[in-house]
Design a protein around this motif. Sequence first.
Motif, PDB file in Angstrom:
ATOM      1  N   GLU A  51      47.365  -4.216  15.336  1.00  0.00           N
ATOM      2  CA  GLU A  51      48.698  -3.697  14.997  1.00  0.00           C
ATOM      3  C   GLU A  51      48.777  -3.257  13.541  1.00  0.00           C
ATOM      4  OE1 GLU A  51      50.370  -7.410  16.428  1.00  0.00           O
ATOM      5  OE2 GLU A  51      51.697  -6.237  17.711  1.00  0.00           O
ATOM      6  N   GLN A  52      47.630  -2.932  12.986  1.00  0.00           N
ATOM      7  CA  GLN A  52      47.560  -2.503  11.596  1.00  0.00           C
ATOM      8  C   GLN A  52      48.580  -1.394  11.296  1.00  0.00           C
ATOM      9  OE1 GLN A  52      44.183  -0.053   9.566  1.00  0.00           O
ATOM     10  NE2 GLN A  52      43.503  -2.183   9.635  1.00  0.00           N
ATOM     11  N   SER A  53      49.244  -1.540  10.157  1.00  0.00           N
ATOM     12  CA  SER A  53      50.262  -0.603   9.671  1.00  0.00           C
ATOM     13  C   SER A  53      51.554  -0.645  10.473  1.00  0.00           C
ATOM     14  CB  SER A  53      49.726   0.838   9.622  1.00  0.00           C
ATOM     15  OG  SER A  53      48.635   0.911   8.721  1.00  0.00           O
ATOM     16  N   LYS A  54      51.730  -1.693  11.291  1.00  0.00           N
ATOM     17  CA  LYS A  54      53.002  -1.868  11.995  1.00  0.00           C
ATOM     18  C   LYS A  54      54.013  -2.525  11.072  1.00  0.00           C
ATOM     19  CE  LYS A  54      55.228  -4.379  15.789  1.00  0.00           C
ATOM     20  NZ  LYS A  54      55.040  -5.306  16.938  1.00  0.00           N
ATOM     21  N   ALA A  55      55.165  -1.882  10.890  1.00  0.00           N
ATOM     22  CA  ALA A  55      56.225  -2.462  10.071  1.00  0.00           C
ATOM     23  C   ALA A  55      56.945  -3.541  10.877  1.00  0.00           C
ATOM     24  CB  ALA A  55      57.214  -1.391   9.631  1.00  0.00           C
ATOM     25  N   ILE A  56      57.043  -4.754  10.324  1.00  0.00           N
ATOM     26  CA  ILE A  56      57.728  -5.836  11.042  1.00  0.00           C
ATOM     27  C   ILE A  56      59.047  -6.215  10.352  1.00  0.00           C
ATOM     28  CG2 ILE A  56      55.576  -6.729  11.939  1.00  0.00           C
ATOM     29  CD1 ILE A  56      55.805  -9.043   9.953  1.00  0.00           C
ATOM     30  N   GLY A  57      59.404  -5.476   9.342  1.00  0.00           N
ATOM     31  CA  GLY A  57      60.686  -5.681   8.684  1.00  0.00           C
ATOM     32  C   GLY A  57      60.915  -4.547   7.715  1.00  0.00           C
ATOM     33  N   GLU A  58      62.095  -3.937   7.779  1.00  0.00           N
ATOM     34  CA  GLU A  58      62.360  -2.791   6.911  1.00  0.00           C
ATOM     35  C   GLU A  58      63.864  -2.651   6.708  1.00  0.00           C
ATOM     36  OE1 GLU A  58      61.329   2.010   6.668  1.00  0.00           O
ATOM     37  OE2 GLU A  58      60.380   0.726   8.181  1.00  0.00           O
ATOM     38  N   VAL A  59      64.247  -2.393   5.473  1.00  0.00           N
ATOM     39  CA  VAL A  59      65.663  -2.197   5.180  1.00  0.00           C
ATOM     40  C   VAL A  59      65.769  -1.255   3.990  1.00  0.00           C
ATOM     41  CG1 VAL A  59      65.842  -4.183   3.600  1.00  0.00           C
ATOM     42  CG2 VAL A  59      67.879  -3.374   4.800  1.00  0.00           C
ATOM     43  N   ASP A  60      66.800  -0.427   3.994  1.00  0.00           N
ATOM     44  CA  ASP A  60      67.113   0.376   2.814  1.00  0.00           C
ATOM     45  C   ASP A  60      68.603   0.249   2.523  1.00  0.00           C
ATOM     46  OD1 ASP A  60      68.506   2.155   4.532  1.00  0.00           O
ATOM     47  OD2 ASP A  60      66.696   3.359   4.828  1.00  0.00           O
ATOM     48  N   GLU A  61      69.015   0.826   1.414  1.00  0.00           N
ATOM     49  CA  GLU A  61      70.418   0.671   0.997  1.00  0.00           C
ATOM     50  C   GLU A  61      71.377   1.230   2.040  1.00  0.00           C
ATOM     51  OE1 GLU A  61      70.661   0.485  -3.827  1.00  0.00           O
ATOM     52  OE2 GLU A  61      70.672   2.458  -2.891  1.00  0.00           O
ATOM     53  N   LYS A  62      70.970   2.305   2.699  1.00  0.00           N
ATOM     54  CA  LYS A  62      71.863   2.927   3.673  1.00  0.00           C
ATOM     55  C   LYS A  62      72.066   2.022   4.886  1.00  0.00           C
ATOM     56  CE  LYS A  62      72.558   7.200   6.290  1.00  0.00           C
ATOM     57  NZ  LYS A  62      72.002   8.546   6.599  1.00  0.00           N
ATOM     58  N   THR A  63      70.955   1.495   5.427  1.00  0.00           N
ATOM     59  CA  THR A  63      71.078   0.656   6.620  1.00  0.00           C
ATOM     60  C   THR A  63      71.685  -0.706   6.280  1.00  0.00           C
ATOM     61  OG1 THR A  63      68.805  -0.125   6.343  1.00  0.00           O
ATOM     62  CG2 THR A  63      69.156   1.791   7.759  1.00  0.00           C
ATOM     63  N   ALA A  64      71.403  -1.202   5.076  1.00  0.00           N
ATOM     64  CA  ALA A  64      71.956  -2.502   4.683  1.00  0.00           C
ATOM     65  C   ALA A  64      73.424  -2.395   4.306  1.00  0.00           C
ATOM     66  CB  ALA A  64      71.163  -3.073   3.512  1.00  0.00           C
ATOM     67  N   GLY A  65      73.812  -1.239   3.799  1.00  0.00           N
ATOM     68  CA  GLY A  65      75.185  -1.077   3.327  1.00  0.00           C
ATOM     69  C   GLY A  65      75.456  -1.867   2.070  1.00  0.00           C
ATOM     70  N   LYS A  66      74.389  -2.310   1.416  1.00  0.00           N
ATOM     71  CA  LYS A  66      74.517  -3.135   0.211  1.00  0.00           C
ATOM     72  C   LYS A  66      73.424  -2.734  -0.763  1.00  0.00           C
ATOM     73  CE  LYS A  66      75.866  -7.070   3.101  1.00  0.00           C
ATOM     74  NZ  LYS A  66      75.450  -8.413   3.594  1.00  0.00           N
ATOM     75  N   ARG A  67      73.630  -3.070  -2.027  1.00  0.00           N
ATOM     76  CA  ARG A  67      72.581  -2.813  -3.008  1.00  0.00           C
ATOM     77  C   ARG A  67      71.430  -3.791  -2.779  1.00  0.00           C
ATOM     78  NH1 ARG A  67      76.033  -4.941  -8.218  1.00  0.00           N
ATOM     79  NH2 ARG A  67      76.332  -7.075  -7.487  1.00  0.00           N
ATOM     80  N   LEU A  68      70.221  -3.334  -3.098  1.00  0.00           N
ATOM     81  CA  LEU A  68      69.042  -4.158  -2.944  1.00  0.00           C
ATOM     82  C   LEU A  68      68.576  -4.649  -4.310  1.00  0.00           C
ATOM     83  CD1 LEU A  68      67.180  -2.015  -0.271  1.00  0.00           C
ATOM     84  CD2 LEU A  68      68.738  -3.938   0.101  1.00  0.00           C
ATOM     85  N   THR A  69      67.401  -5.197  -4.340  1.00  0.00           N
ATOM     86  CA  THR A  69      66.843  -5.751  -5.568  1.00  0.00           C
ATOM     87  C   THR A  69      66.572  -4.654  -6.595  1.00  0.00           C
ATOM     88  OG1 THR A  69      65.833  -7.575  -4.371  1.00  0.00           O
ATOM     89  CG2 THR A  69      64.868  -7.024  -6.496  1.00  0.00           C
ATOM     90  N   SER A  70      66.786  -4.974  -7.871  1.00  0.00           N
ATOM     91  CA  SER A  70      66.324  -4.127  -8.967  1.00  0.00           C
ATOM     92  C   SER A  70      65.115  -4.794  -9.606  1.00  0.00           C
ATOM     93  CB  SER A  70      67.424  -3.941 -10.013  1.00  0.00           C
ATOM     94  OG  SER A  70      68.462  -3.126  -9.515  1.00  0.00           O
TER      95      SER A  70
END
Length: 422
Positions: A88-107
Motif C-alpha cells: 500500500e505504498q504511498s497510500k494516504a491514511i490521513g489528510e486534512v487541509d484548511e478548507k476541509t477542516a474549516g479551521k486554521r492548522l499548525t504554523s
Amino acid sequence: MASPIRIAISGGGLSGATLFHALHRLPHLDVHIFESAPAFREAGLAIGVTRNAQTALELMGSTAIQALEHAGAVPMRGVRFVLAQGEEQSKAIGEVDEKTAGKRLTSIVHRAAFLQELLADAPQERLHASKKLDRVERRADDSLSLHFTDGTAHDCDILIGADGIHSTVRKIILDGDRAATPRNTGVWLIMTLHPCEEAQASIGKDSIDFELPYEYSWIGRGTYILHNVLSDGQHGQLVQFVVASKDEGVEPDQWHRTVSSSDIKSLYQDWPQHLRTAVDEAKPDHRAMYLWEHPPAPTYVSGPLCVMGDAAHATTPWQGSGGGMSTEDSLILSTLLGRSITPRDAVAALKAYDQVRRPRTQQIVESSRITGDILTGTSEQLREYVDTPGKLLSRWDFILDIDMGKHRDEAIAIMERELEVR
C-alpha cells in the motif's frame, strides 16, 4: 500600596520567554528570568504552533501573537500521513487541509526567531544570562533565595521552573520521586534544514511541491520521515526534514548515537526512490538524538515553586504538542499570577495551575508516545488506522479543539475557591 510580587523564572527558552513576555508588562509583578547559557537562545530547528497554542497566544494579548507573526511563521495549508512501505505504498491514511477542516492548522516557526521576538522589548535589566540554578533556600516567611553556580543569589516570592527536561526545579519539587527524572523512549531522530530549491531538486517536483506548504508524515516499518516548510529571515524558505527510527536495545541513559549513511540506506532501502534520495546526504555520519519523556508527576507545585513546559511534562514530538502545552501553561500562569495581589495569592495561583494543567498535559504525553508507535510502524494498532479513514487524525481532536477560554476560566474558578478556603 502592596509591594510587587517578586517572580523568578528559571530557564530562558521558549517556555520561559513566553511566560516572561506576558508577565513583565504587569506593574504589580517584579519578574526576572534566568538562563544558564551565556545568552538567551534556542537550540533545535523549527517548532509547530498548533491552533490551540495560537489561541493561547491571542488570549495573552496582541503582542504575543504578533511575536509569532514577526518571527516568520509559515501556516501549514494541509497535513498528510502516507504509508511509505509495503503493497500500500504511498497510500494516504490521513489528510486534512484548511478548507476541509474549516479551521486554521499548525504554523511552523524557527525557534530562534520566535524567541528573539518574544524578548525583543524585554527590559534588559530583568534578563540574566550565565545563571545556572544550584539550590533554593526557603525562608521562614516562605520567601525564596535562589543560589547560582557562579556564587550569586536572588531573592523572590515565587520560582517558576521553565528549565527543560533536566530541570533542577523539578528535582527540588519532587525530591527523590522516580518521576523527577526523564525516561528514554528508544526512538532516535535526525533533523536537518535545506534551502527549498535544494530540497525540491533532490525530491523531485513531480513527487512533492514545496511551494504548497503541506506537512508530510511518511510511515515505514520501524522508520519515519517528516518534512515541512519554514521561513528564515536571512535564507528565505527552508525545508525541514526529520528522519526517525526505533532501537530495541538502547541503553536507558543514552541521549545520542551516531547513525552512519549506510545505516540510513539500510533502514530506508524499501522506501520510494524520491524519499531515499532526499534523506541520503553526503555526510558519512549523522548525530541523532533519542526522544525522552517525563513520567507522570504527582504534582507540578510545592508551595511557592512550580514547573512548566518541558520541566513539567517533557514529551515526544509525535503530536507536535510540546510547544503548545508550554504556551497553554503560560496563558494559565500569566492569567492567575496577573490576578494575584500578594505572595499568598500567588501560591494559590500555582495550586490552581497544577490542578487544571497536570491532567491535560500528562494525557498528551501518553497519547504522543502511542502515536509515535503508530507513525513509526511499530504499533499493532497500525492496521486499524490504515483501514479506517480519519481515525488517525482524530487522535489530535482533544489536543486541538480545547476551548482555551473555558480552560482559563476553570483555572480562575479553582484559584478563587482556594482563596475562599484560606
